[in-house]
Design an enzyme around this catalytic site. Structure first.
Site, mmCIF file in Angstrom:
data_model
loop_
_atom_site.group_PDB
_atom_site.id
_atom_site.type_symbol
_atom_site.label_atom_id
_atom_site.label_comp_id
_atom_site.label_asym_id
_atom_site.label_seq_id
_atom_site.Cartn_x
_atom_site.Cartn_y
_atom_site.Cartn_z
ATOM 1 C CG HIS A 112 -0.226 -0.127 2.529
ATOM 2 N ND1 HIS A 112 0.331 0.936 3.188
ATOM 3 C CD2 HIS A 112 0.023 -1.221 3.292
ATOM 4 C CE1 HIS A 112 0.880 0.535 4.323
ATOM 5 N NE2 HIS A 112 0.718 -0.784 4.407
ATOM 6 C CG ASP A 113 -0.269 4.228 1.353
ATOM 7 O OD1 ASP A 113 -1.178 4.931 0.879
ATOM 8 O OD2 ASP A 113 -0.412 3.521 2.365
ATOM 9 N N GLY A 173 4.967 -1.368 2.319
ATOM 10 C CA GLY A 173 4.203 -0.150 2.097
ATOM 11 C C GLY A 173 5.061 1.095 2.049
#
Length: 261
Positions: free
Chosen positions: A123-124, A141
């Site tokens: 994520h991100d 992430g």
């Protein structure tokens, strides 16, 4: 539009007229897919978590899972996104999560990237353009990968690390600090070992500039100097150029710390 009879496509999905969706693929939730993109068999795109936006002329290969929930226990049904640009090839069984609110809400993949089989992008993450990520490499992430970087197979990168433009992370390397642009990094934990001369030459960088960047790297690898002293000395001893300026800016803006031999 060519959708195989065994595929499942949500009525909330918006697909361009010439998108192809292969057998047993599932496109669920708020998903947009641009013109010319091909989704091969058994892929999963979108779901009950967040949104997915995919641009034009991408090849999404068998078994890819794009836009699943973040592997983050603090994430609870936030309206976050996975945004993928144009002309990417996303290999077999690649997994890429949507973003988290605390990470800015977007996992972003740029254009003209080759992401090979079994890669995970957490994520991100922010992936630039013309990046190659080789088989089974795993990014935690909030990782940033700048343009034209190359990550070899079975490499690993911990949270919040940045990999600089035209860097080369060797096979099996694990990075827990920022890898400077234009370098070859290896080891566990990875540190720069040399200038990425081959990558720079292929990118059209001339010999004088390669020597200039090599001088900047040698200054960085002098462990008797602080990073602040490194920046000052590069400014004095290296010829000004956009690449040297980017190298300096990368060092100055590091939050995780810069990997040094």
């Amino acid at each position: 539009m060519s959708i195989h009879p065994t595929a499942i496509v949500s009525d909330r999905a918006a697909l361009a007229l010439d998108v192809e969706v292969g057998p047993y693929s599932v496109i669920d939730g708020h998903v947009e897919i641009g013109s010319g993109t091909i989704v091969e068999s058994h892929a999963r795109i979108g779901g009950r978590h967040g949104r997915v936006r995919i641009g034009a002329n991408n090849l999404i290969q068998t078994g890819a899972v794009l836009g699943g929930p973040p592997q983050d226990t603090s994430y609870i049904d936030a309206d976050t996104e996975l945004v993928i640009g144009d002309d990417n090839r996303i290999g077999e069984y690649v997994s890429i999560s949507v973003g988290t609110e605390k990470g800015g809400g977007i996992t972003r993949i740029g254009n003209d990237n080759l992401i090979m089989a079994f890669v995970h992008l957490g994520h991100d993450c922010r992936i630039g353009d013309h990046v190659v990520i080789t088989n089974a490499t795993q990014l935690a992430g909030h990782v940033t990968v700048e343009d034209h970087a190359l990550l070899s197979g079975l490499a690993g990168v911990t949270q919040y690390v940045r990999l600089g433009s035209l860097c080369f992370l060797t096979a099996g390397a694990f990075a827990n600090k920022d890898i400077p642009p234009y370098t070859i990094a290896e080891g566990h934990w990875a540190t720069p070992r040399a200038l990425n001369r081959v990558g720079l030459r292929r990118a059209g960088v001339d010999r004088d500039e390669r020597r200039n960047l090599d001088r900047a790297l040698r200054i960085l690898l002098d462990r008797s100097l602080t990073v602040e002293e490194v920046v000052a000395r590069i400014g004095r001893e290296c010829a000004p150029s956009p690449r040297v300026e980017h190298f300096i800016d990368f060092l100055k803006t590091s939050e995780r710390g810069v990997a040094r031999a």
